[in-house]
Design a protein around this motif. Structure first.
Motif, PDB file in Angstrom:
ATOM      1  N   ALA A  34       0.862  -1.178   0.000  1.00 20.81           N
ATOM      2  CA  ALA A  34       0.000   0.000   0.000  1.00 20.81           C
ATOM      3  C   ALA A  34       0.898   1.228   0.000  1.00 20.81           C
ATOM      4  CB  ALA A  34      -0.910  -0.004   1.215  1.00 20.81           C
ATOM      5  N   THR A  35       0.626   2.164  -0.927  1.00 19.62           N
ATOM      6  CA  THR A  35       1.463   3.368  -1.031  1.00 19.62           C
ATOM      7  C   THR A  35       0.614   4.602  -1.307  1.00 19.62           C
ATOM      8  OG1 THR A  35       1.814   3.088  -3.410  1.00 19.62           O
ATOM      9  CG2 THR A  35       3.427   2.074  -1.967  1.00 19.62           C
ATOM     10  N   SER A  36       1.094   5.706  -0.813  1.00 18.60           N
ATOM     11  CA  SER A  36       0.575   7.026  -1.147  1.00 18.60           C
ATOM     12  C   SER A  36       1.740   7.990  -0.968  1.00 18.60           C
ATOM     13  CB  SER A  36      -0.612   7.418  -0.254  1.00 18.60           C
ATOM     14  OG  SER A  36      -0.184   7.672   1.066  1.00 18.60           O
ATOM     15  N   ARG A  37       1.475   9.270  -1.068  1.00 20.61           N
ATOM     16  CA  ARG A  37       2.570  10.227  -0.913  1.00 20.61           C
ATOM     17  C   ARG A  37       3.234  10.138   0.452  1.00 20.61           C
ATOM     18  NH1 ARG A  37       0.174  15.699  -3.509  1.00 20.61           N
ATOM     19  NH2 ARG A  37      -1.646  14.561  -4.168  1.00 20.61           N
ATOM     20  N   GLY A  38       2.463   9.940   1.490  1.00 20.75           N
ATOM     21  CA  GLY A  38       3.029   9.931   2.838  1.00 20.75           C
ATOM     22  C   GLY A  38       2.926   8.601   3.556  1.00 20.75           C
ATOM     23  N   PHE A  39       2.607   7.537   2.833  1.00 19.04           N
ATOM     24  CA  PHE A  39       2.395   6.244   3.475  1.00 19.04           C
ATOM     25  C   PHE A  39       3.020   5.150   2.625  1.00 19.04           C
ATOM     26  CE2 PHE A  39      -0.167   2.386   4.088  1.00 19.04           C
ATOM     27  CZ  PHE A  39      -0.127   2.262   5.468  1.00 19.04           C
ATOM     28  N   TYR A  40       3.624   4.187   3.300  1.00 17.22           N
ATOM     29  CA  TYR A  40       4.190   3.032   2.600  1.00 17.22           C
ATOM     30  C   TYR A  40       4.106   1.821   3.516  1.00 17.22           C
ATOM     31  CZ  TYR A  40       7.359   0.019   0.017  1.00 17.22           C
ATOM     32  OH  TYR A  40       7.902  -1.033  -0.696  1.00 17.22           O
ATOM     33  N   LEU A  41       3.618   0.729   2.986  1.00 17.12           N
ATOM     34  CA  LEU A  41       3.559  -0.538   3.722  1.00 17.12           C
ATOM     35  C   LEU A  41       3.759  -1.667   2.732  1.00 17.12           C
ATOM     36  CD1 LEU A  41       2.975  -2.150   6.346  1.00 17.12           C
ATOM     37  CD2 LEU A  41       0.560  -2.091   5.697  1.00 17.12           C
ATOM     38  N   ASN A  42       4.721  -2.521   3.008  1.00 19.52           N
ATOM     39  CA  ASN A  42       4.974  -3.695   2.176  1.00 19.52           C
ATOM     40  C   ASN A  42       5.094  -4.893   3.104  1.00 19.52           C
ATOM     41  OD1 ASN A  42       6.434  -5.806   0.733  1.00 19.52           O
ATOM     42  ND2 ASN A  42       6.624  -4.293  -0.879  1.00 19.52           N
ATOM     43  N   ILE A  43       4.226  -5.874   2.900  1.00 23.37           N
ATOM     44  CA  ILE A  43       4.223  -7.092   3.711  1.00 23.37           C
ATOM     45  C   ILE A  43       4.402  -8.276   2.782  1.00 23.37           C
ATOM     46  CG2 ILE A  43       2.910  -8.543   5.293  1.00 23.37           C
ATOM     47  CD1 ILE A  43       1.363  -6.013   6.120  1.00 23.37           C
ATOM     48  N   ASN A  44       5.400  -9.102   3.045  1.00 22.79           N
ATOM     49  CA  ASN A  44       5.636 -10.337   2.302  1.00 22.79           C
ATOM     50  C   ASN A  44       5.489 -11.512   3.249  1.00 22.79           C
ATOM     51  OD1 ASN A  44       6.556  -9.726  -0.511  1.00 22.79           O
ATOM     52  ND2 ASN A  44       7.913  -8.394   0.663  1.00 22.79           N
ATOM     53  N   ALA A 101      -4.526   5.189   0.502  1.00 18.19           N
ATOM     54  CA  ALA A 101      -3.348   4.675  -0.197  1.00 18.19           C
ATOM     55  C   ALA A 101      -3.800   3.647  -1.235  1.00 18.19           C
ATOM     56  CB  ALA A 101      -2.393   4.035   0.800  1.00 18.19           C
ATOM     57  N   ILE A 102      -3.031   3.517  -2.295  1.00 17.37           N
ATOM     58  CA  ILE A 102      -3.306   2.507  -3.326  1.00 17.37           C
ATOM     59  C   ILE A 102      -2.709   1.184  -2.861  1.00 17.37           C
ATOM     60  CG2 ILE A 102      -2.900   1.813  -5.720  1.00 17.37           C
ATOM     61  CD1 ILE A 102      -2.510   4.809  -6.335  1.00 17.37           C
ATOM     62  N   ALA A 103      -3.517   0.150  -2.861  1.00 14.84           N
ATOM     63  CA  ALA A 103      -3.056  -1.158  -2.406  1.00 14.84           C
ATOM     64  C   ALA A 103      -3.151  -2.186  -3.523  1.00 14.84           C
ATOM     65  CB  ALA A 103      -3.881  -1.616  -1.202  1.00 14.84           C
ATOM     66  N   ASN A 104      -2.267  -3.172  -3.462  1.00 16.14           N
ATOM     67  CA  ASN A 104      -2.263  -4.297  -4.399  1.00 16.14           C
ATOM     68  C   ASN A 104      -1.909  -5.559  -3.635  1.00 16.14           C
ATOM     69  OD1 ASN A 104      -2.587  -3.212  -7.195  1.00 16.14           O
ATOM     70  ND2 ASN A 104      -0.894  -1.941  -6.492  1.00 16.14           N
ATOM     71  N   LEU A 105      -2.440  -6.655  -4.101  1.00 16.36           N
ATOM     72  CA  LEU A 105      -2.100  -7.965  -3.559  1.00 16.36           C
ATOM     73  C   LEU A 105      -1.529  -8.786  -4.700  1.00 16.36           C
ATOM     74  CD1 LEU A 105      -2.263 -10.040  -1.186  1.00 16.36           C
ATOM     75  CD2 LEU A 105      -4.463 -10.725  -2.142  1.00 16.36           C
ATOM     76  N   ARG A 106      -0.403  -9.424  -4.438  1.00 16.42           N
ATOM     77  CA  ARG A 106       0.255 -10.246  -5.456  1.00 16.42           C
ATOM     78  C   ARG A 106       0.572 -11.599  -4.832  1.00 16.42           C
ATOM     79  NH1 ARG A 106       5.833 -10.751  -7.789  1.00 16.42           N
ATOM     80  NH2 ARG A 106       6.543  -9.783  -5.881  1.00 16.42           N
ATOM     81  N   VAL A 107       0.235 -12.661  -5.556  1.00 17.30           N
ATOM     82  CA  VAL A 107       0.533 -14.017  -5.106  1.00 17.30           C
ATOM     83  C   VAL A 107       1.317 -14.717  -6.209  1.00 17.30           C
ATOM     84  CG1 VAL A 107      -0.431 -16.237  -4.383  1.00 17.30           C
ATOM     85  CG2 VAL A 107      -1.604 -14.116  -3.757  1.00 17.30           C
TER      86      VAL A 107
END
Length: 141
Positions: A34-44, A101-107
């Protein structure tokens, strides 16, 4: 005696399915971002381990998932239809005006990559809502 045999077989076969699902999950790589100008989160998540990054070019932290978390996560994973992942519709579009924030899920499973369309962080498509919310819940701890 028949009742006892049925109960035993049911429990035995259920445990076998859980083990098979757990093995399948170990082969998969799941990434939520999930990302935006002031936010970032990456979970694997892969092989009962979770890595998380909260800042672009930031420190990556690794966590070992508990048996219960892994089991709960595996049960939600089996409900996800990977082939339809890219077809799921987002319920809201707040990300279009910086409302989320814009989020994506990838598998990635067996050499094939399955990706969702972009959706609002905190409001995933209904079909994968429980699964995504479980992933994001790991970032709360």
């Amino acid at each position: 005696m028949k009742v006892f045999a049925m109960i035993f077989l049911t429990l035995f076969l259920t445990k076998g399915c859980d083990r098979q699902l757990s093995d399948e999950m170990k082969e998969a790589t799941i990434e939520y971002q999930a990302t935006s100008r002031g936010f970032y989160l990456n979970i694997n998540i892969q092989d009962e381990k979770l890595t998380m990054t909260r800042q672009r070019d930031g420190e990556t932290k690794e966590y070992e998932l508990s048996n219960q978390d892994w089991k709960d996560f595996a049960n939600l994973y089996k409900k996800v239809d990977l082939d339809k992942l890219s077809e799921y519709k987002d319920p809201t579009q707040k990300r279009f005006y910086d409302g989320a924030a814009i989020a994506n899920l990838r598998v990635v499973y067996e050499g094939k990559t399955y990706v969702t369309k972009g959706f609002d962080h905190g409001n995933p498509p209904i079909e994968i809502e429980e699964f995504v919310n479980k992933i994001v819940s790991f970032s709360d701890n």
